[in-house]
Write a protein that holds these residues in place. Structure first.
Motif, PDB file in Angstrom:
ATOM      1  N   UNK A  15       4.847 -58.549   4.725  1.00  0.00           N
ATOM      2  CA  UNK A  15       4.067 -57.434   5.258  1.00  0.00           C
ATOM      3  C   UNK A  15       4.829 -56.118   5.128  1.00  0.00           C
ATOM      4  N   UNK A  16       6.124 -56.154   5.417  1.00  0.00           N
ATOM      5  CA  UNK A  16       6.940 -54.944   5.292  1.00  0.00           C
ATOM      6  C   UNK A  16       6.995 -54.474   3.841  1.00  0.00           C
ATOM      7  N   UNK A  17       7.116 -55.425   2.916  1.00  0.00           N
ATOM      8  CA  UNK A  17       7.159 -55.073   1.499  1.00  0.00           C
ATOM      9  C   UNK A  17       5.829 -54.475   1.053  1.00  0.00           C
ATOM     10  N   UNK A  18       4.735 -55.028   1.538  1.00  0.00           N
ATOM     11  CA  UNK A  18       3.426 -54.494   1.191  1.00  0.00           C
ATOM     12  C   UNK A  18       3.238 -53.092   1.746  1.00  0.00           C
ATOM     13  N   UNK A  19       3.731 -52.865   2.962  1.00  0.00           N
ATOM     14  CA  UNK A  19       3.594 -51.536   3.567  1.00  0.00           C
ATOM     15  C   UNK A  19       4.365 -50.480   2.788  1.00  0.00           C
ATOM     16  N   UNK A  20       5.519 -50.840   2.243  1.00  0.00           N
ATOM     17  CA  UNK A  20       6.303 -49.860   1.486  1.00  0.00           C
ATOM     18  C   UNK A  20       5.766 -49.685   0.076  1.00  0.00           C
ATOM     19  N   UNK A  21       5.231 -50.735  -0.514  1.00  0.00           N
ATOM     20  CA  UNK A  21       4.772 -50.653  -1.898  1.00  0.00           C
ATOM     21  C   UNK A  21       3.384 -50.049  -2.028  1.00  0.00           C
ATOM     22  N   UNK A  22       2.468 -50.347  -1.112  1.00  0.00           N
ATOM     23  CA  UNK A  22       1.102 -49.860  -1.233  1.00  0.00           C
ATOM     24  C   UNK A  22       0.539 -49.481   0.130  1.00  0.00           C
ATOM     25  N   UNK A  23       0.912 -48.294   0.646  1.00  0.00           N
ATOM     26  CA  UNK A  23       0.434 -47.902   1.977  1.00  0.00           C
ATOM     27  C   UNK A  23      -1.066 -47.669   2.034  1.00  0.00           C
ATOM     28  N   UNK A  24      -1.686 -47.297   0.913  1.00  0.00           N
ATOM     29  CA  UNK A  24      -3.140 -47.088   0.902  1.00  0.00           C
ATOM     30  C   UNK A  24      -3.880 -48.395   1.122  1.00  0.00           C
TER      31      UNK A  24
END
Length: 116
Positions: A15-24
């Motif tokens: 989840x943290x990786x997803x938040x940094x990679x694709x915030x939209x």
């Protein structure tokens, strides 16, 4: 069936990786409202006001090119204001690839350990 501690940690890291990679994508899936680019909206509204002022100046002085210029300025202001509404204001972080690389490495280790 409950998740183990290891699986919970892996899920949090993903989840943290997803938040940094694709915030939209995260904001779209979570239903959060995107913050508006207030400076660009104010700039757009200012350009609309200036464009209307130049447009009326061209109408009063009966000078068509000045009126057209005023219309173009106002149109540019509207486009600036509208385009800033959907733009995310979160800056990209530099360390986003390290989390992904770590997750890939753990995935490879898990798969290689299962085949041995």
């Amino acid at each position: 069936m409950a998740l183990s501690d290891h699986e919970k940690r892996m899920l949090q890291e993903m989840e943290a990786a997803l938040m940094t990679e694709d915030p939209r994508l995260v904001s779209a899936l979570s239903g959060e409202v995107k913050p508006l680019g207030k400076n660009r909206i104010l700039l757009g509204l200012g350009l609309v006001g200036l464009g209307i002022l130049v447009l009326f100046t061209g109408l009063i002085s009966k000078t068509t090119p000045v009126g057209v210029l005023g219309f173009i300025i106002a149109l540019g202001g509207v486009i600036t204001a509208i385009s800033s509404i959907g733009r995310p204001s979160m800056p990209k972080r530099k360390g986003s690839s390290t989390i992904s690389a770590r997750l890939e490495q753990r995935w490879d280790e898990r798969n290689n350990g299962a085949t041995d």
